[in-house]
Enzyme design. Structure first.
Site, PDB file in Angstrom:
ATOM      1  N   LYS A 171     -73.406  15.394  84.969  1.00  0.00           N
ATOM      2  CA  LYS A 171     -74.281  15.475  83.782  1.00  0.00           C
ATOM      3  C   LYS A 171     -73.478  15.038  82.571  1.00  0.00           C
ATOM      4  CE  LYS A 171     -75.569  19.655  82.099  1.00  0.00           C
ATOM      5  NZ  LYS A 171     -76.464  20.786  81.796  1.00  0.00           N
TER       6      LYS A 171
HETATM    7  C1  5RP Z   1     -74.173  23.386  78.019  1.00  0.00           C
HETATM    8  C2  5RP Z   1     -74.939  22.769  79.123  1.00  0.00           C
HETATM    9  C3  5RP Z   1     -76.397  22.617  78.962  1.00  0.00           C
HETATM   10  O1  5RP Z   1     -77.003  22.919  80.171  1.00  0.00           O
HETATM   11  C4  5RP Z   1     -76.651  21.191  78.583  1.00  0.00           C
HETATM   12  O2  5RP Z   1     -76.101  20.954  77.318  1.00  0.00           O
HETATM   13  C5  5RP Z   1     -78.116  20.765  78.664  1.00  0.00           C
HETATM   14  O3  5RP Z   1     -78.846  21.285  77.678  1.00  0.00           O
HETATM   15  P1  5RP Z   1     -79.309  20.482  76.390  1.00  0.00           P
HETATM   16  O4  5RP Z   1     -80.321  19.474  76.863  1.00  0.00           O
HETATM   17  O5  5RP Z   1     -79.872  21.525  75.510  1.00  0.00           O
HETATM   18  O6  5RP Z   1     -78.099  19.764  75.810  1.00  0.00           O
HETATM   19  O7  5RP Z   1     -74.412  22.377  80.123  1.00  0.00           O
HETATM   20  O8  5RP Z   1     -72.832  23.352  78.295  1.00  0.00           O
END
Ligand code: 5RP
Length: 274
Positions: A171
């Protein structure tokens, strides 16, 4: 790849499209009761629309219906709060716990270019070592922290490192030239949404990410902080799984609000007709 690993991955990435809409609601693990997640009841109507919920074990235990069809990807790293050094994380949830909660994946943050970089990368290696013994996919989360320059060079480095260390999917944040990030990363990439931006901009970002080769989203604030969280997750889903344009998706979002189409969306429409 063994049956367990493939089976779990198919609970996260839809076998129909090969993509995923993950709903990220783990923010409380370092931010406390943040806007939109003060009471977890607010996210319950969103869960059936997500392929997978990215969440902590505390929220799974207290707030999620065990009969849900939506799979769970469990955040297993943590430690510091928003008041401390964010990168000072360790693995704080066991694989046994992830299996007990019937997780389809486990996720942790790595902090490339930040303090504690080496420790978080080594933690990822250790988590992968253990997770593969049980056929458990590992999600590595990169580029967390305001000070990180989120460009293709940096995100490409962080995502590639995560994949080389053994993460099964990554991610990260969307950036210009995102194709370069995708090209350099041999495992699927999902994008985080980042801080709340106007719905139209969030949908455009989603469309651009998917067109650039992202395999979906793990999105939080731009869904649960929207004035229409259900409309927004349906709109994001229509881009990810149906490949519709941001303009079409905006109509899906608007279906449950009174907001008028923003000027930018009208401009996009005119451009389509040229
Ligand atoms: C924080 C994360 C969150 O899950 C990630 O940031 C996703 O959320 P958003 O779309 O609000 O950024 O991993 O460390």
């Amino acid at each position: 790849m063994d049956f367990g690993m493939k089976n779990r991955l198919s609970r996260i990435f839809s076998p129909r499209t090969g993509r995923t809409v993950m709903l990220a609601v783990d923010h409380g693990y370092f931010q406390g009761p943040t806007t939109g997640l003060k009471n977890m009841k607010g996210i319950l109507p969103l869960i059936p629309h997500a392929d997978c919920l990215f969440v902590t074990r505390g929220i799974v235990r207290t707030s999620i219906d065990p009969r849900t069809d939506t799979s769970i990807c469990l955040r297993v790293s943590g430690g510091p709060s928003i008041l401390g050094a964010l990168s000072n994380e360790d693995i704080i949830v066991s694989l046994e716990e992830a299996l007990r909660l019937n997780a389809s994946g486990v996720g942790m943050s790595i902090f490339v270019g930040a303090e504690n970089e080496d420790r978080t990368i080594a933690n990822l290696g250790r988590l992968v070592n253990e997770a593969v013994r049980y056929g458990m996919p590992v999600l590595a989360i990169t580029a967390v922290g305001k000070e990180m320059v989120r460009d293709a060079r940096y995100l490409g480095l962080a995502c590639r490192m995560a994949a080389e260390i053994g993460a099964h999917f990554v991610k990260t944040y969307y950036c210009e030239d995102f194709e370069r990030v995708v090209e350099g990363c041999p495992v699927p990439i999902v994008i985080a949404g980042g801080k709340k931006i106007p719905e139209w901009d969030a949908l455009l970002m989603t469309e651009s990410a998917i067109k650039s080769g992202a395999s979906g989203v793990d999105m939080g604030r731009n869904i649960f902080q929207s004035d229409s969280p259900v409309g927004m997750i349906k709109a994001v889903k229509s881009i990810v799984h149906k490949g519709v344009s941001a303009k079409e998706a905006y109509k899906v979002y608007r279906g449950s609000t009174k907001t008028s189409v923003p000027a930018e969306a009208e401009d996009a429409d005119k451009m389509e007709k040229v």
